[in-house]
Design a protein around this motif. Sequence first.
Motif, mmCIF file in Angstrom:
data_model
loop_
_atom_site.group_PDB
_atom_site.id
_atom_site.type_symbol
_atom_site.label_atom_id
_atom_site.label_comp_id
_atom_site.label_asym_id
_atom_site.label_seq_id
_atom_site.Cartn_x
_atom_site.Cartn_y
_atom_site.Cartn_z
ATOM 1 N N HIS A 75 47.922 23.621 40.753
ATOM 2 C CA HIS A 75 48.181 24.745 39.836
ATOM 3 C C HIS A 75 49.645 24.697 39.408
ATOM 4 O O HIS A 75 50.551 24.741 40.232
ATOM 5 N N GLN B 32 51.843 26.852 33.949
ATOM 6 C CA GLN B 32 50.657 27.644 33.580
ATOM 7 C C GLN B 32 50.860 29.108 33.972
ATOM 8 O O GLN B 32 50.641 30.025 33.174
ATOM 9 N N VAL B 33 51.307 29.350 35.199
ATOM 10 C CA VAL B 33 51.513 30.736 35.647
ATOM 11 C C VAL B 33 52.684 31.367 34.878
ATOM 12 O O VAL B 33 52.681 32.564 34.579
ATOM 13 N N VAL C 210 39.551 41.109 38.944
ATOM 14 C CA VAL C 210 39.020 39.748 39.083
ATOM 15 C C VAL C 210 40.054 38.872 39.790
ATOM 16 O O VAL C 210 41.249 39.057 39.591
ATOM 17 N N ASN D 6 43.750 40.660 33.744
ATOM 18 C CA ASN D 6 44.727 41.189 34.705
ATOM 19 C C ASN D 6 45.593 42.279 34.092
ATOM 20 O O ASN D 6 46.798 42.113 33.896
ATOM 21 N N ASN E 254 49.691 38.622 41.349
ATOM 22 C CA ASN E 254 50.224 38.145 40.071
ATOM 23 C C ASN E 254 51.742 38.313 39.979
ATOM 24 O O ASN E 254 52.435 37.435 39.468
ATOM 25 N N ARG F 223 40.472 34.730 41.062
ATOM 26 C CA ARG F 223 40.183 33.351 41.468
ATOM 27 C C ARG F 223 41.221 32.468 40.770
ATOM 28 O O ARG F 223 41.381 32.579 39.542
ATOM 29 N N ILE F 224 41.884 31.625 41.493
ATOM 30 C CA ILE F 224 42.871 30.738 40.862
ATOM 31 C C ILE F 224 42.126 29.562 40.223
ATOM 32 O O ILE F 224 41.362 28.856 40.884
ATOM 33 N N LYS G 222 52.674 39.377 30.496
ATOM 34 C CA LYS G 222 52.290 39.516 31.914
ATOM 35 C C LYS G 222 53.275 40.408 32.681
ATOM 36 O O LYS G 222 52.866 41.260 33.468
ATOM 37 N N LYS H 275 46.239 43.516 43.414
ATOM 38 C CA LYS H 275 46.141 42.163 42.881
ATOM 39 C C LYS H 275 47.205 41.902 41.819
ATOM 40 O O LYS H 275 47.894 40.879 41.852
#
Length: 508
Positions: free
Chosen positions: A364, A368-369, A224, A182, A295, A226-227, A376, A290
Amino acid sequence: MATSPLTAAIPGILRRPAAPAPGIVHLGLGNFHRAHQAVYTDAAITANGGDWGIIGVASRSTTIPDAMHVQDMLYTVVEISPAGSGFTVPRVHTDAFTAAADPDRVTKAIGDAGTRIVSLTVTENGYNYTPATGSLNLQDPAIRHDLAHPGSPQTPIGQIVRGLQHRSRSHGEPVAILSCDNLADNGHHTQRLVREFASLLPAAEAAEALAFIDACTSFPSSMVDRIVPATTDHYRRMVASHRGYDDRIPVAAEPFSMWIIEDNFISGRPTWEDGGAVFSDEVAGYEQLKVRLLNGTHSLIAYLGALAGAVTIPESVSHPSIELAARSVLRHEYLPSVSVPRDVDVDAYEEELFTRWRNTALGHRTSQVGSDGSVKLRQRIPLPALQMLDDGGMPQLLALTTAAYLACIAPLPGFDPGPQAHAMEDPARAMLAGLAAGSRSGHDLARKVIGDHHLLGEELAEREAFILRTGEFIDIIHTAGPLAAIAEAGTPVSLASARALQPTRSTP
Ligand code: CS2
């Protein structure tokens, strides 16, 4: 060949031919790759054949390669939604090993003439670059090691350059390097770092390596999506009870999956479109869409949610004021900076994002995120924030995202951000915690982090108004909590009107 218990339990797999000869070396054998690229490659090989088997290279841990060897290179992808679960078993990996245990083998695999694509999912943190400048981090001991020790590269960029040198010296076959992380403009970003590393080699070596890179490699960009949450025993038990076999390394994933790729493969490629991938000349627009809408908004949901005690993303986004802040940052602060691709309906895209984020079955986690925010956020916040500041506005919710991140990772003395924030990992945690320990106020901390340390790049470091606003939000979070800070951000619409802006067709 001996049959593993997993293979024996899946008669369908036994009827399929073995994985083809390898054509891809993949760096970063984590969950994301196994639930994304591997699935598309499986579809391509099933439809069209081709020597596109994948050699999977894990970075440090031996867990996945060890288990893959026990399981004949197989594992289960568990597709999770509140409506039910689906199970698939991709058969594409031909080998798996751990780079840290066998560095020479990575160079040889990348250098092998049969390798036509080297792909990467090593996370934003795996490129060993300085977020402030976008250049290689020459202070990083691993990069220094890789420049000094040709035979045992530790970093993905070092591994790629050493493998390319091997190609250039032994056969000269071209190869494409495909980043699947990402990062905005991830193809060019990777190319820049690879060239920079090569240029730092001793002069004659550098000239040879750069000539090979320029003539015999290509760096397609790709987006890309996909969670993929971390695997837990829950998913192992699900596989055992629904499928009747023990899989040590299943991967859970949401049903949604998207891959947009620039068709720039110097040495051929699998027909990934058979798995639903889209080859497009608008990858940059898809990446912006994306990295910012998904994100960037995800970061806001993770940090505000963690501070409000939410363990998971669906729990966080079910909070009306966090949903309101998420809708508002997405539409009013991220979207204006995005060149929306021709085929994208933004309203439908936004609704689909909220549907995905509300997938309670996926579990989720906010932690983690929220991990690795120091690398990020650099990808997500600066460009949209600068654009809004230049237009005379104040990106309130981008400042709040930054403040919420700092409150989680580098709380001011006396503030406990809670267990979800404590569980977030971040390469800059120790450095930021040190700055927070010596700070007297939110503004003091924001000035040090954004102004002096350029956490969000050099340009935002000069924007005192943004730093001041971030500092105010830090103080409000510390004294009155995250929800008070959302109210202070003055989100311009109510939740009802934010939702009313949206079409109802894709709302669950
Ligand atoms: C998330 C992403 O952890 C994060 O920062 O925003 O991992 C996100 O789930 C994926 O990019 C979805 O494709």
